[in-house]
Design an enzyme around this catalytic site. Sequence first.
Site, PDB file in Angstrom:
ATOM      1  N   HIS A  60      10.845  69.800  -0.152  1.00  0.00           N
ATOM      2  CA  HIS A  60      10.755  71.186  -0.642  1.00  0.00           C
ATOM      3  C   HIS A  60      10.207  72.171   0.394  1.00  0.00           C
ATOM      4  O   HIS A  60      10.344  73.383   0.193  1.00  0.00           O
ATOM      5  CB  HIS A  60       9.859  71.290  -1.879  1.00  0.00           C
ATOM      6  CG  HIS A  60      10.348  70.515  -3.063  1.00  0.00           C
ATOM      7  ND1 HIS A  60      11.595  70.709  -3.619  1.00  0.00           N
ATOM      8  CD2 HIS A  60       9.750  69.527  -3.803  1.00  0.00           C
ATOM      9  CE1 HIS A  60      11.745  69.881  -4.647  1.00  0.00           C
ATOM     10  NE2 HIS A  60      10.643  69.159  -4.775  1.00  0.00           N
TER      11      HIS A  60
ATOM     12  N   ASP B 266      15.918  61.813  -5.133  1.00  0.00           N
ATOM     13  CA  ASP B 266      14.694  62.249  -5.826  1.00  0.00           C
ATOM     14  C   ASP B 266      15.132  63.008  -7.096  1.00  0.00           C
ATOM     15  O   ASP B 266      16.176  63.657  -7.096  1.00  0.00           O
ATOM     16  CB  ASP B 266      13.946  63.194  -4.874  1.00  0.00           C
ATOM     17  CG  ASP B 266      12.550  63.582  -5.310  1.00  0.00           C
ATOM     18  OD1 ASP B 266      11.592  63.159  -4.657  1.00  0.00           O
ATOM     19  OD2 ASP B 266      12.433  64.357  -6.300  1.00  0.00           O
TER      20      ASP B 266
ATOM     21  N   HIS C 249      14.053  65.650  -8.193  1.00  0.00           N
ATOM     22  CA  HIS C 249      14.038  67.096  -7.944  1.00  0.00           C
ATOM     23  C   HIS C 249      15.111  67.497  -6.928  1.00  0.00           C
ATOM     24  O   HIS C 249      15.508  66.685  -6.089  1.00  0.00           O
ATOM     25  CB  HIS C 249      12.656  67.519  -7.416  1.00  0.00           C
ATOM     26  CG  HIS C 249      11.523  67.268  -8.387  1.00  0.00           C
ATOM     27  ND1 HIS C 249      10.729  66.135  -8.322  1.00  0.00           N
ATOM     28  CD2 HIS C 249      11.089  68.001  -9.439  1.00  0.00           C
ATOM     29  CE1 HIS C 249       9.826  66.187  -9.304  1.00  0.00           C
ATOM     30  NE2 HIS C 249      10.020  67.318 -10.000  1.00  0.00           N
TER      31      HIS C 249
ATOM     32  N   ASP D 160      10.808  59.193  -8.114  1.00  0.00           N
ATOM     33  CA  ASP D 160      10.523  59.849  -9.402  1.00  0.00           C
ATOM     34  C   ASP D 160      11.781  59.909 -10.273  1.00  0.00           C
ATOM     35  O   ASP D 160      11.729  60.397 -11.399  1.00  0.00           O
ATOM     36  CB  ASP D 160       9.902  61.242  -9.206  1.00  0.00           C
ATOM     37  CG  ASP D 160      10.641  62.090  -8.197  1.00  0.00           C
ATOM     38  OD1 ASP D 160      11.722  61.682  -7.722  1.00  0.00           O
ATOM     39  OD2 ASP D 160      10.131  63.189  -7.864  1.00  0.00           O
TER      40      ASP D 160
HETATM   41  C1  TV7 Z   1       8.944  65.669  -3.587  1.00  0.00           C
HETATM   42  N1  TV7 Z   1       5.382  69.508 -11.513  1.00  0.00           N
HETATM   43  C2  TV7 Z   1       7.909  67.105  -5.396  1.00  0.00           C
HETATM   44  C3  TV7 Z   1       7.922  67.604  -6.822  1.00  0.00           C
HETATM   45  C4  TV7 Z   1       7.074  68.861  -6.966  1.00  0.00           C
HETATM   46  C5  TV7 Z   1       6.964  69.345  -8.391  1.00  0.00           C
HETATM   47  C6  TV7 Z   1       5.084  70.405 -10.601  1.00  0.00           C
HETATM   48  C7  TV7 Z   1       3.181  69.620 -11.280  1.00  0.00           C
HETATM   49  C8  TV7 Z   1       1.742  69.411 -11.394  1.00  0.00           C
HETATM   50  C9  TV7 Z   1       0.912  69.947 -10.414  1.00  0.00           C
HETATM   51  C10 TV7 Z   1      -0.481  69.716 -10.492  1.00  0.00           C
HETATM   52  C11 TV7 Z   1      -0.985  68.977 -11.586  1.00  0.00           C
HETATM   53  C12 TV7 Z   1       1.166  68.687 -12.446  1.00  0.00           C
HETATM   54  C13 TV7 Z   1       1.413  67.303 -14.343  1.00  0.00           C
HETATM   55  C14 TV7 Z   1       4.220  68.977 -11.932  1.00  0.00           C
HETATM   56  C15 TV7 Z   1       5.739  75.849 -11.672  1.00  0.00           C
HETATM   57  C16 TV7 Z   1       4.406  75.298 -11.600  1.00  0.00           C
HETATM   58  C17 TV7 Z   1       3.877  74.400 -12.693  1.00  0.00           C
HETATM   59  C18 TV7 Z   1       0.496  73.746 -11.131  1.00  0.00           C
HETATM   60  C19 TV7 Z   1      -0.339  73.010 -12.160  1.00  0.00           C
HETATM   61  N2  TV7 Z   1      -0.150  68.479 -12.534  1.00  0.00           N
HETATM   62  C20 TV7 Z   1       8.990  66.084  -5.068  1.00  0.00           C
HETATM   63  C21 TV7 Z   1       6.265  70.678  -8.439  1.00  0.00           C
HETATM   64  C22 TV7 Z   1       6.107  71.212  -9.868  1.00  0.00           C
HETATM   65  C23 TV7 Z   1      -1.347  70.206  -9.519  1.00  0.00           C
HETATM   66  N3  TV7 Z   1       5.669  72.571  -9.835  1.00  0.00           N
HETATM   67  O1  TV7 Z   1      10.291  66.571  -5.295  1.00  0.00           O
HETATM   68  C24 TV7 Z   1      -2.714  69.969  -9.613  1.00  0.00           C
HETATM   69  O2  TV7 Z   1       1.971  68.166 -13.397  1.00  0.00           O
HETATM   70  O3  TV7 Z   1       6.624  73.082 -11.792  1.00  0.00           O
HETATM   71  C25 TV7 Z   1       5.951  73.426 -10.828  1.00  0.00           C
HETATM   72  C26 TV7 Z   1       5.366  74.835 -10.686  1.00  0.00           C
HETATM   73  C27 TV7 Z   1       3.302  76.213 -11.137  1.00  0.00           C
HETATM   74  C28 TV7 Z   1       2.117  75.409 -10.646  1.00  0.00           C
HETATM   75  N4  TV7 Z   1       1.611  74.520 -11.713  1.00  0.00           N
HETATM   76  C29 TV7 Z   1       2.672  73.594 -12.205  1.00  0.00           C
HETATM   77  O4  TV7 Z   1       8.865  64.944  -5.885  1.00  0.00           O
HETATM   78  C30 TV7 Z   1       7.656  65.099  -3.132  1.00  0.00           C
HETATM   79  N5  TV7 Z   1       3.753  70.529 -10.460  1.00  0.00           N
HETATM   80  C31 TV7 Z   1      -2.365  68.747 -11.665  1.00  0.00           C
HETATM   81  C32 TV7 Z   1      -3.229  69.240 -10.689  1.00  0.00           C
HETATM   82 ZN    ZN Z   2      10.612  64.756  -6.833  1.00  0.00          ZN
HETATM   83 CA    CA Z   3      17.426  65.093  -5.496  1.00  0.00          CA
END
Ligand code: TV7
Ligand code: ZN
Ligand code: CA
Length: 375
Positions: free
Chosen positions: A140, A175, A177, A264
């Site tokens: 990403h 992946d 995502h 994942d």
């Molecule tokens: C490659 N999903 C990366 C995949 C990246 C996914 C997201 C979380 C998450 C973050 C945390 C947390 C979480 C239980 C899950 C819109 C938001 C929602 C932050 C809380 N628990 C790969 C990224 C994804 C951080 N982000 O492809 C700290 O889930 O959906 C989002 C963005 C805004 C930010 N918030 C989540 O697999 C390596 N994040 C707990 C603590």
């Molecule tokens: Zn992923």
């Molecule tokens: Ca993919």
Amino acid sequence: MHVCLELNYSSFHVAGDAGSVYFGPNHPMKPHRLCMTHHLVLSYDLHKKMEIYRPHKAYPVELAQFHSTDYVEFLHRITPDTQHLFSDELAKYNLGEDCPVFDNLFEFCQIYAGGTIDAACRLNNHLCDIAINWAGGLHHAKKCEASGFCYINDLVLGILELLKCHSRVLYIDIDVHHGDGVEEAFYFTDRVMTVSFHKYGDMFFPGTGDAKEIGEREGKFYAINVPLKDGIDDSSFTRLFKTIISKVVETYQPGAIVLQCGADSLAGDRLGCFNLSIDGHAECVRFVKKFNLPLLVTGGGGYTKENVARCWAVETGVLLDTELPNEIPENDYIKYFGPDFSLKIPNGHIENLNSKSYLSTIKMQVLENLRCIQH
Ligand code: TV7
Ligand code: ZN
Ligand code: CA
């Protein structure tokens, strides 16, 4: 077949090794899964069948082959203690909850990126046929910002290295995502074809990856997206994967392949929503290996860490043509693989929302776009 593995962490907890950093309490990304993977690989004696290297720590100038110098310098400078002084920059570079500033962050980036760069260099120099970096695959990260637990896009850096020796590089991403950072980096060129299979819809992160995103200008038809719904199973996924990837390789005739093996997409993942078994996931790896092209394999996501380690150990075996006995041999990390100490993971129970007609529409759309390419 000559296989190399990048060793990105020590068996001891040396601060800053990729397996020993900590994203923070409750953060789903657990680099400790890399240590668990490595212990499984060792317990199955797979290290005796390949060369294992400690990657170099990529220098800031190497990271700046893709990323902006100011972003790399900021990652280099920022620490958990000083971050409160830089709130504007943190926002600008998208550092925060998903991509926190933690101890040894920059060294972590240098190690996982160094692993993917070294893997590409070894392939370029014909030192191996397959190079693996389970710590890489952070798809990403963007030129000037972090995104989705990714800071430096090691895949883009590895592909840039491969492009020094190959006219065309194929990037495949399983992946759960969307591989948006890699797609974006090569959206306007026909020298890299990116193919991502991912969950799409319901605001699932990062929100991009519609089948209609196909690349632009010189790059038109050289980005492929396979958007899927919840609950896809082994038979639908592997059938679709094989149909699309065979046609892609036949049409595009890449000189090298980069395969991002985010775990994942497995059933039971803490963030994912697919129903793949390790056998289904590994079948995709086996299929890609059969093309006998220089192959760079990375990790990626994977948030149920016992399953991630099992999956990547099995896939290391696949790349070495070695089937692993189901019973996990005694090792220092055996406690993580109880109570059954087997390589199997529980079946997924998410309803499969991918109807036959939905999958066939997606497949036809992708194949139709491929017909527009003529080499
Ligand atoms: C490659 N999903 C990366 C995949 C990246 C996914 C997201 C979380 C998450 C973050 C945390 C947390 C979480 C239980 C899950 C819109 C938001 C929602 C932050 C809380 N628990 C790969 C990224 C994804 C951080 N982000 O492809 C700290 O889930 O959906 C989002 C963005 C805004 C930010 N918030 C989540 O697999 C390596 N994040 C707990 C603590
Ligand atoms: Zn992923
Ligand atoms: Ca993919």
